[in-house]
Design a protein around this motif. Structure first.
Motif, PDB file in Angstrom:
ATOM      1  N   ASP A 133       0.821  -1.207   0.000  1.00  0.00           N
ATOM      2  CA  ASP A 133       0.000   0.000   0.000  1.00  0.00           C
ATOM      3  C   ASP A 133       0.855   1.258   0.000  1.00  0.00           C
ATOM      4  O   ASP A 133       0.478   2.278  -0.587  1.00  0.00           O
ATOM      5  CB  ASP A 133      -0.958  -0.002   1.198  1.00  0.00           C
ATOM      6  CG  ASP A 133      -0.219  -0.117   2.522  1.00  0.00           C
ATOM      7  OD1 ASP A 133       0.932  -0.595   2.516  1.00  0.00           O
ATOM      8  OD2 ASP A 133      -0.796   0.256   3.559  1.00  0.00           O
ATOM      9  N   GLU A 142      -0.881   0.127  -8.087  1.00  0.00           N
ATOM     10  CA  GLU A 142      -1.051  -0.935  -7.107  1.00  0.00           C
ATOM     11  C   GLU A 142      -0.599  -2.266  -7.712  1.00  0.00           C
ATOM     12  O   GLU A 142      -0.913  -2.578  -8.854  1.00  0.00           O
ATOM     13  CB  GLU A 142      -2.508  -1.027  -6.663  1.00  0.00           C
ATOM     14  CG  GLU A 142      -2.977   0.189  -5.895  1.00  0.00           C
ATOM     15  CD  GLU A 142      -4.309  -0.040  -5.216  1.00  0.00           C
ATOM     16  OE1 GLU A 142      -4.510  -1.154  -4.694  1.00  0.00           O
ATOM     17  OE2 GLU A 142      -5.145   0.868  -5.220  1.00  0.00           O
ATOM     18  N   GLU A 605     -14.007  13.756  -6.017  1.00  0.00           N
ATOM     19  CA  GLU A 605     -14.520  13.011  -7.173  1.00  0.00           C
ATOM     20  C   GLU A 605     -15.083  13.979  -8.222  1.00  0.00           C
ATOM     21  O   GLU A 605     -14.848  13.804  -9.427  1.00  0.00           O
ATOM     22  CB  GLU A 605     -15.615  12.044  -6.724  1.00  0.00           C
ATOM     23  CG  GLU A 605     -15.110  10.898  -5.863  1.00  0.00           C
ATOM     24  CD  GLU A 605     -14.191   9.982  -6.629  1.00  0.00           C
ATOM     25  OE1 GLU A 605     -14.316   9.900  -7.866  1.00  0.00           O
ATOM     26  OE2 GLU A 605     -13.313   9.354  -5.989  1.00  0.00           O
ATOM     27  N   ILE A 764      -5.489  -4.386 -13.084  1.00  0.00           N
ATOM     28  CA  ILE A 764      -6.006  -3.432 -12.097  1.00  0.00           C
ATOM     29  C   ILE A 764      -6.312  -4.201 -10.827  1.00  0.00           C
ATOM     30  O   ILE A 764      -6.861  -5.307 -10.885  1.00  0.00           O
ATOM     31  CB  ILE A 764      -7.282  -2.735 -12.619  1.00  0.00           C
ATOM     32  CG1 ILE A 764      -6.961  -1.917 -13.880  1.00  0.00           C
ATOM     33  CG2 ILE A 764      -7.888  -1.820 -11.572  1.00  0.00           C
ATOM     34  CD1 ILE A 764      -8.186  -1.360 -14.561  1.00  0.00           C
ATOM     35  N   ASP A 767      -9.853  -4.387  -5.821  1.00  0.00           N
ATOM     36  CA  ASP A 767     -10.655  -3.405  -5.100  1.00  0.00           C
ATOM     37  C   ASP A 767     -10.912  -2.135  -5.917  1.00  0.00           C
ATOM     38  O   ASP A 767     -11.649  -1.257  -5.469  1.00  0.00           O
ATOM     39  CB  ASP A 767      -9.984  -3.036  -3.769  1.00  0.00           C
ATOM     40  CG  ASP A 767      -8.591  -2.473  -3.964  1.00  0.00           C
ATOM     41  OD1 ASP A 767      -8.084  -2.506  -5.087  1.00  0.00           O
ATOM     42  OD2 ASP A 767      -8.021  -1.996  -2.963  1.00  0.00           O
ATOM     43  N   ARG A 768     -10.337  -2.044  -7.132  1.00  0.00           N
ATOM     44  CA  ARG A 768     -10.565  -0.870  -7.976  1.00  0.00           C
ATOM     45  C   ARG A 768     -11.229  -1.238  -9.297  1.00  0.00           C
ATOM     46  O   ARG A 768     -11.274  -0.423 -10.222  1.00  0.00           O
ATOM     47  CB  ARG A 768      -9.243  -0.151  -8.238  1.00  0.00           C
ATOM     48  CG  ARG A 768      -8.536   0.316  -6.971  1.00  0.00           C
ATOM     49  CD  ARG A 768      -7.441   1.303  -7.267  1.00  0.00           C
ATOM     50  NE  ARG A 768      -7.982   2.546  -7.772  1.00  0.00           N
ATOM     51  CZ  ARG A 768      -7.232   3.566  -8.210  1.00  0.00           C
ATOM     52  NH1 ARG A 768      -5.919   3.453  -8.199  1.00  0.00           N
ATOM     53  NH2 ARG A 768      -7.782   4.666  -8.667  1.00  0.00           N
ATOM     54  N   TRP A 769     -11.729  -2.470  -9.385  1.00  0.00           N
ATOM     55  CA  TRP A 769     -12.368  -2.888 -10.628  1.00  0.00           C
ATOM     56  C   TRP A 769     -13.563  -2.012 -10.996  1.00  0.00           C
ATOM     57  O   TRP A 769     -13.765  -1.674 -12.156  1.00  0.00           O
ATOM     58  CB  TRP A 769     -12.804  -4.351 -10.515  1.00  0.00           C
ATOM     59  CG  TRP A 769     -11.675  -5.317 -10.725  1.00  0.00           C
ATOM     60  CD1 TRP A 769     -10.414  -5.023 -11.148  1.00  0.00           C
ATOM     61  CD2 TRP A 769     -11.706  -6.730 -10.524  1.00  0.00           C
ATOM     62  NE1 TRP A 769      -9.642  -6.160 -11.224  1.00  0.00           N
ATOM     63  CE2 TRP A 769     -10.410  -7.238 -10.849  1.00  0.00           C
ATOM     64  CE3 TRP A 769     -12.674  -7.626 -10.112  1.00  0.00           C
ATOM     65  CZ2 TRP A 769     -10.092  -8.580 -10.765  1.00  0.00           C
ATOM     66  CZ3 TRP A 769     -12.349  -8.975 -10.031  1.00  0.00           C
ATOM     67  CH2 TRP A 769     -11.077  -9.434 -10.358  1.00  0.00           C
ATOM     68  N   GLU A 770     -14.360  -1.645  -9.999  1.00  0.00           N
ATOM     69  CA  GLU A 770     -15.554  -0.856 -10.303  1.00  0.00           C
ATOM     70  C   GLU A 770     -15.208   0.564 -10.736  1.00  0.00           C
ATOM     71  O   GLU A 770     -16.016   1.234 -11.381  1.00  0.00           O
ATOM     72  CB  GLU A 770     -16.482  -0.818  -9.083  1.00  0.00           C
ATOM     73  CG  GLU A 770     -17.166  -2.150  -8.787  1.00  0.00           C
ATOM     74  CD  GLU A 770     -17.989  -2.640  -9.974  1.00  0.00           C
ATOM     75  OE1 GLU A 770     -18.777  -1.844 -10.525  1.00  0.00           O
ATOM     76  OE2 GLU A 770     -17.822  -3.809 -10.363  1.00  0.00           O
ATOM     77  N   ASP A 771     -14.009   1.037 -10.385  1.00  0.00           N
ATOM     78  CA  ASP A 771     -13.630   2.407 -10.746  1.00  0.00           C
ATOM     79  C   ASP A 771     -13.503   2.570 -12.258  1.00  0.00           C
ATOM     80  O   ASP A 771     -13.674   3.686 -12.780  1.00  0.00           O
ATOM     81  CB  ASP A 771     -12.300   2.783 -10.089  1.00  0.00           C
ATOM     82  CG  ASP A 771     -12.420   2.880  -8.574  1.00  0.00           C
ATOM     83  OD1 ASP A 771     -13.566   2.868  -8.085  1.00  0.00           O
ATOM     84  OD2 ASP A 771     -11.388   2.967  -7.891  1.00  0.00           O
ATOM     85  N   GLN A 777     -12.931   8.271 -16.569  1.00  0.00           N
ATOM     86  CA  GLN A 777     -11.818   7.636 -15.866  1.00  0.00           C
ATOM     87  C   GLN A 777     -10.911   6.978 -16.896  1.00  0.00           C
ATOM     88  O   GLN A 777     -11.377   6.362 -17.850  1.00  0.00           O
ATOM     89  CB  GLN A 777     -12.322   6.566 -14.884  1.00  0.00           C
ATOM     90  CG  GLN A 777     -13.222   7.118 -13.811  1.00  0.00           C
ATOM     91  CD  GLN A 777     -12.468   8.040 -12.888  1.00  0.00           C
ATOM     92  OE1 GLN A 777     -11.384   7.711 -12.412  1.00  0.00           O
ATOM     93  NE2 GLN A 777     -13.025   9.199 -12.635  1.00  0.00           N
ATOM     94  N   LEU A 779      -8.263   4.796 -15.753  1.00  0.00           N
ATOM     95  CA  LEU A 779      -7.508   4.126 -14.690  1.00  0.00           C
ATOM     96  C   LEU A 779      -6.452   3.203 -15.278  1.00  0.00           C
ATOM     97  O   LEU A 779      -6.741   2.303 -16.048  1.00  0.00           O
ATOM     98  CB  LEU A 779      -8.465   3.311 -13.815  1.00  0.00           C
ATOM     99  CG  LEU A 779      -7.890   2.744 -12.524  1.00  0.00           C
ATOM    100  CD1 LEU A 779      -7.447   3.850 -11.604  1.00  0.00           C
ATOM    101  CD2 LEU A 779      -8.915   1.856 -11.846  1.00  0.00           C
TER     102      LEU A 779
END
Length: 833
Positions: A133, A142, A605, A764, A767-771, A777, A779
């Protein structure tokens, strides 16, 4: 069979030369005649690394297929069958393809070690689980693949392969790490000088901690108690007194003089667990220490200097900070004190005696509670006044007894009085009993004189024993009472901790527990607001608006105060309430920080989305317009002669730019229609083998397709499905490494057609898949200036309009797979799950 040894080459970043250095060691061992083989080496296309393998024996990789894609992994079974003395296994943190015996490569390495094979391997600092982290925060990237720190710490040797950031960037610029098309993006993102400097420091500090562990183990094995000043460690001793804050800040300044120094605060508690410092003060000082980057410890011991020095030597401390004695001069004549004694016994550890505001003011002992209740003390005095004359009459009226028997009976009576009434009634009984024995039973009787020396000695022994027994009984009763109080306090604090940890709102839970514990009507936490007070939180009845209207007041800190209405608090209860107050102040800070973070998140955001939209409008829309305008201007120029080839090229440029502009505007319009619920859908049964190639033609690319011949029809809108596939494949192409294009597969499952778009890029974190489905975005894009960032958001919206789902999944071996699931056609054959 002896277990093999593990040697790890640790690097701060890719490209520092871990694999190359590992292969150099492999050649050295081979030249010495060691049986060594290469289980797996990842060259990543680096020519120098590939050439370094040379003539080393290499175990062929195992080829595997997973969900229509081909992968290669280390052949663990072949390596175990070969059973070499040393194996070279690159990339310890690698995740194996499903179907392998172990999920992680480090687990493969453990099997090799258990089989007696020594392993040479590599790992980067960003793959260490404890630092994952931290690295993500520094670099913005990440890492999905991690290895437990315990695995690396257990290695017999960890060698740091170090390189300065400037040298690593030069190596990158020369093309020794990544392919030319990736160099500029890498230098501008992950391989920035600041990132590399921070990663290098993390690697050095982590390795320093492992070296510390090895040094501690060596010192323990060889019973070395003397301090080795390998790193500055400052221990500050806390008593729980008001001088603690001064000592902590002074110790922090001492530690700050040496970069990397450790600060450790320690409180030595009595080993009987009954007498101790103010828990509220210690709680506040613990927060202060940890806020300044130190650690808090508590040890037990009856001899405070010995316990303190034992802790300091165990921590390999170099300096100890204590407060100067607060006892008066008279007390120091009888005992040197903790500070002086610690300094005299410290040996090579420097001891700082810090002055503070309480020096030489004298130590005011806290008044101890009475050992027994007032009623029992009165009963003890009445027993002496009534019982001893009665005992004297009975002994005088009975047949003559010896003085020894009389003394023993009176001594038994004194013990009985001590048990009933405690110390003071027992002392009265001892003195009164000695006088009665002297007058009535010691010759010559009737006078306070003693004729024989033996009788005098007997009476003296009686008085001494009676006083000693009385003191022991009283001390035991006092200790028992304090033990019960300490147990109750501990139970209360444990209950408080549990209720706070389990509660969604810790501050409210803490105040409610405080109200229930001390049977208060109202408990209110007030904060000073200029000349007045503000209610922060309250439980029970109506909040108490000011301390002047409360029955009890306990300060939490300089601004916060707990006030209560209800039964009066006992003096012993206030210490526990002070501990509540200290925790309440901490809970307030935590709630406010959480509220500030929650309030800032929507603004961040919104700002992020506005920035992304502006970037899209200013770059992604302007770029194709500029290209088309330039092409048209070239065609319209009268002073420039163009041949047919030049004219065709300009027309193609204009056409391509306008197509790109059309797609961008269409995405924006479709997204607005989706949000407004005004997008029309005309779903029909169609074959995936017809739609997928058209999407690839739109993109002008050729990639591997795996579409079963017997795949049922899919029920979807042809235009929308093609748009979705164009966006998914374009996104996969943007993240795929050179030489490994994305793969498209399809399958039928329980009335659903699944189309998978598989890439082997950086992927990715889960925990950031939905982003990735949020509008605007980009990402994880290596090129952050391409695309409006609407592709995946629009694709999910179009999929859901057609009754399907679009979900991400990790690609085995690295990357991301997008799973497009749509209803099968009306005449499709059901495929069981």
């Amino acid at each position: 069979m002896a277990r093999g040894q593990l040697r790890i080459y640790l690097g701060a970043a890719p490209g520092v030369g871990k694999t190359y250095t590992m292969l150099e060691e492999a050649h050295r061992r081979a030249e010495r005649g060691t049986d060594i083989v290469v289980g797996l080496v990842e060259t990543h296309g680096r020519a120098h690394t590939a050439a370094m393998i040379g003539d080393l024996e290499v175990i062929a990789r195992r080829r595997m297929s997973y969900r229509g894609a081909d992968f290669t992994e280390m052949d663990l079974d072949a390596l175990l069958d070969r059973s070499p003395a040393v194996a070279v296994v690159d990339e310890l943190a690698h995740t194996n393809v499903p179907g392998c015996r172990n999920a992680k490569r480090w687990q493969d390495v453990q099997e090799l070690l258990n089989a007696g094979t020594t392993v040479l391997t590599t790992v980067n600092v960003q793959h260490l689980e404890s630092l994952n982290d931290v690295v993500a925060q520094i670099t913005g990237v990440e890492q999905r693949e991690t290895v437990p720190d315990a695995v690396v710490r257990a290695a017999e040797q960890v060698e740091l392969v170090d390189m300065t950031p400037e040298a690593l960037r030069r190596r990158m610029a020369h093309g020794n790490i990544y392919r030319p098309e990736k160099i500029d993006a890498a230098l501008g993102n992950y391989f920035r000088t600041g990132n590399l400097t921070a990663l290098r420091e993390l690697a050095l500090l982590w390795l320093a901690d492992k070296v510390d562990d090895q040094l501690d183990a060596y010192r323990a094995a060889h019973r070395i108690d003397a301090t080795w000043e390998t790193r500055e460690r400052v221990v500050v001793a806390l008593t729980g007194g008001p001088e603690g804050d001064t000592l902590i800040r002074r110790a922090t300044r001492i530690a700050d003089r040496t970069k990397g120094a450790d600060l450790l605060a320690v409180h030595v508690a009595r080993n009987d667990g009954l007498a101790g410092a103010d828990p509220a003060a210690l709680a506040r000082q613990r927060v202060l220490v940890e806020g300044l980057g130190g650690t808090y410890h508590q040890v037990m011991g009856g001899d405070v200097p010995a316990a303190l020095l034992e802790f300091a030597r165990g921590a390999n401390a170099t300096q100890i900070v204590l407060g100067a004695s607060s006892r008066g001069r008279l007390a120091q004549l009888f005992s040197a004190g903790v500070g002086v004694t610690t300094a005299a016994r410290s040996g090579s550890i420097d001891v700082h005696l810090v002055t503070h505001e309480r020096v030489r003011r004298g130590h005011v002992a806290r008044r101890l509670p009475a050992a027994l209740s007032r009623r029992r003390r009165i009963a003890g005095f009445l027993t002496v006044l009534a019982g001893f004359p009665a005992l004297t009459w009975l002994l005088h009226a009975a047949s003559p007894t010896t003085l020894t028997n009389d003394i023993l009976l009176f001594l038994a009576a004194v013990v009985g009085v001590a048990l009933i009434g405690g110390l003071w009634p027992a002392l009265l009984a001892a003195v009164g009993g000695s006088l009665l024995l002297n007058w009535f039973f010691t010759p010559p009787t009737g006078r306070f004189t003693i004729a024989e020396g033996a009788n005098l000695l007997a009476l003296i022994i009686f008085v001494v024993v009676a006083v000693a027994v009385s003191w022991v009984v009283d001390t035991a009763a006092r200790t028992t009472r304090r033990a019960a109080q300490a147990g109750a306090d501990a139970q209360t604090l444990a209950t408080v901790a549990g209720s706070v940890l389990r509660g969604a709102r810790p501050l409210t839970a803490l105040l409610e527990r405080l109200r229930e514990t001390f049977r208060q009507e109202t408990v209110t936490l007030l904060e000073r607001d200029g000349p007045g007070w503000t209610v922060v939180a309250s439980v029970g009845g109506a909040p108490c608006p000011a301390p002047s209207e409360a029955d009890a007041e306990v300060n939490a800190d300089d601004r916060l105060t707990i006030v209560m209405r209800g039964p009066a608090l006992r003096a012993s209860d206030r210490r526990i309430v002070e501990a509540f107050a200290a925790q309440a102040a901490l809970a307030v800070r935590q709630e406010r920080l959480a509220a500030e973070a929650a309030a800032a998140k929507p603004l961040a955001e919104a700002d992020k989305m506005h920035t992304a939209l502006l970037a899209a409008v200013s770059h992604d829309l302007r770029t194709p317009l500029a290209a088309a305008k330039a092409a048209v201007a070239g065609l319209a120029a009268q002073d420039v002669h163009l041949d047919d080839e030049d004219r065709a090229e300009l027309l193609a440029t204009a056409d391509e730019s306008l197509d790109k502009l059309d797609r961008l505007v269409a995405n924006l319009l479709d997204m607005s229609r989706l949000q407004a619920g005004a997008l029309g859908v005309h779903a029909v049964d169609l074959g995936a083998e017809d739609v997928v190639p058209r999407a690839l033609d739109d993109l002008g690319v050729t990639i591997p397709l795996h579409l079963p011949a017997d795949l049922p029809a899919v029920h979807a809108d042809p235009g929308l499905l093609e748009r979705i596939l164009v966006n998914l494949v374009a996104n996969a192409l943007r993240h795929s490494p050179a030489g490994r294009p994305p793969v498209v597969t399809a399958s039928a499952l329980a009335g659903t057609i699944e189309i998978r778009v598989i890439d082997h890029g950086p992927g990715i974190p889960e925990d950031r898949w939905e982003d990735v489905f949020l509008p605007f975005q980009r990402l994880g894009d290596r090129d952050n200036h391409t695309g409006v960032g609407l592709g995946l958001a629009l694709s999910r919206g179009l999929t859901e309009v057609m009754g399907g789902t679009l979900t991400p999944e990790e690609t085995p071996g690295g990357g991301l797979t997008m799973i497009l699931a749509l209803p099968a056609g009306a005449h499709a054959t059901e495929v069981p799950e």
